[in-house]
Enzyme design. Structure first.
Site, PDB file in Angstrom:
ATOM      1  N   LEU A 193       0.830  -1.208   0.000  1.00 54.05           N
ATOM      2  CA  LEU A 193       0.000   0.000   0.000  1.00 54.05           C
ATOM      3  C   LEU A 193       0.863   1.256   0.000  1.00 54.05           C
ATOM      4  CD1 LEU A 193      -2.715  -1.177   2.558  1.00 54.05           C
ATOM      5  CD2 LEU A 193      -2.869  -1.166   0.061  1.00 54.05           C
ATOM      6  N   HIS A 207       6.209  -9.791   5.096  1.00 52.89           N
ATOM      7  CA  HIS A 207       6.240  -8.461   4.470  1.00 52.89           C
ATOM      8  C   HIS A 207       6.012  -7.376   5.537  1.00 52.89           C
ATOM      9  CE1 HIS A 207       4.921  -5.643   1.073  1.00 52.89           C
ATOM     10  NE2 HIS A 207       4.426  -5.035   2.146  1.00 52.89           N
TER      11      HIS A 207
HETATM   12  O1  K1U Z   1       2.005  -3.870   3.688  1.00 53.75           O
HETATM   13  C1  K1U Z   1       1.196  -3.505   2.860  1.00 53.75           C
HETATM   14  O2  K1U Z   1       1.390  -2.475   2.237  1.00 53.75           O
HETATM   15  C2  K1U Z   1      -0.034  -4.314   2.556  1.00 53.75           C
HETATM   16  C3  K1U Z   1       0.157  -5.287   1.405  1.00 53.75           C
HETATM   17  C4  K1U Z   1       0.433  -6.658   1.983  1.00 53.75           C
HETATM   18  C5  K1U Z   1       0.929  -7.712   1.047  1.00 53.75           C
HETATM   19  C6  K1U Z   1       0.319  -8.025  -0.146  1.00 53.75           C
HETATM   20  C7  K1U Z   1       0.790  -9.030  -0.954  1.00 53.75           C
HETATM   21  C8  K1U Z   1       1.895  -9.759  -0.567  1.00 53.75           C
HETATM   22  C9  K1U Z   1       2.512  -9.439   0.616  1.00 53.75           C
HETATM   23  C10 K1U Z   1       2.030  -8.429   1.419  1.00 53.75           C
HETATM   24  C11 K1U Z   1      -1.097  -5.295   0.571  1.00 53.75           C
HETATM   25  O3  K1U Z   1      -2.142  -5.548   1.043  1.00 53.75           O
HETATM   26  S1  K1U Z   1      -0.939  -4.907  -1.103  1.00 53.75           S
HETATM   27  C12 K1U Z   1      -2.562  -5.021  -1.800  1.00 53.75           C
HETATM   28  C13 K1U Z   1      -3.175  -6.367  -1.856  1.00 53.75           C
HETATM   29  O4  K1U Z   1      -4.245  -6.513  -1.320  1.00 53.75           O
HETATM   30  C14 K1U Z   1      -2.559  -7.537  -2.509  1.00 53.75           C
HETATM   31  C15 K1U Z   1      -1.578  -7.445  -3.464  1.00 53.75           C
HETATM   32  C16 K1U Z   1      -1.023  -8.586  -4.043  1.00 53.75           C
HETATM   33  C17 K1U Z   1      -1.474  -9.838  -3.677  1.00 53.75           C
HETATM   34  C18 K1U Z   1      -2.483  -9.953  -2.734  1.00 53.75           C
HETATM   35  C19 K1U Z   1      -3.030  -8.814  -2.182  1.00 53.75           C
HETATM   36 ZN    ZN Z   2       3.878  -3.029   2.479  1.00 52.61          ZN
END
Ligand code: K1U
Ligand code: ZN
Length: 169
Positions: A93, A134
């Protein structure tokens, strides 16, 4: 409850190392609620306190389809990692619109306090394991683009700065 502003890469505050939460009190419980609301509003599956400019060790996660299984992890610690790792597509995000592959442990066990101050161990695999790793990186001041090549990272940095300048117009 409140929607909190999310810091955008390459904001230097994203590289702050978070300090442990000293006490799970009303302030921390309110922060957990606000972080969950912010994560759901942004359609994310996780959020670290670092991303909302709070440099204390707390993450929130919900990888359920129904968006009804929130997890609040305070002072999370990895207590076990699987022998194997895999490349997974990640987003962030704080780096909107960028997705790329990062190698992570297939499964992890994480000890943390919940929002009531109770200690628990979460056994995470698949997307939950990826997301928790992450988010714990964020608490160490690490953004996923730092796993990519310097060339990719610089392109992303330039793109984000350009988008910020255009938004400011
Ligand atoms: O930390 C963040 O910014 C949140 C991030 C978490 C994350 C997503 C995917 C893999 C690892 C960590 C997000 O939520 S990004 C948006 C999202 O919903 C998403 C993106 C890719 C795959 C699955 C979900
Ligand atoms: Zn992140």
């Amino acid at each position: 409850m409140a929607i909190l502003p999310i810091l955008c890469y390459p904001d230097p505050r994203l590289h702050t190392v978070a300090k442990p939460v000293a006490a799970v009190d009303g302030r921390i419980r309110q922060l957990a609620k606000d972080m969950l609301e912010t994560m759901y509003e942004a359609s994310g599956i996780g959020l670290a306190a670092t991303q909302v400019d709070v440099h204390e060790r707390m993450i929130v996660v919900d990888v359920s389809k129904e968006r009804d299984q929130p997890l609040v992890l305070i002072n999370p610690e990895l207590v076990w990692t699987s022998p194997g790792k895999h490349l997974n597509e990640e987003g962030c995000l704080s780096v909107p619109g960028i997705y790329d592959g990062v190698e992570r442990f297939d499964a992890v066990h994480v000890r943390a306090l919940d929002e009531h101050g109770k200690s628990r161990v979460i056994e995470a695999e698949e997307l939950l394991a990826v997301c928790v790793q992450h988010e714990m990186d964020h608490l160490m001041g690490k953004v996923f683009v730092e796993y990519l090549s310097p060339l990719k990272r610089n392109r992303i940095k330039t793109k984000m700065l350009k988008a910020r300048r255009e938004d400011a117009r």
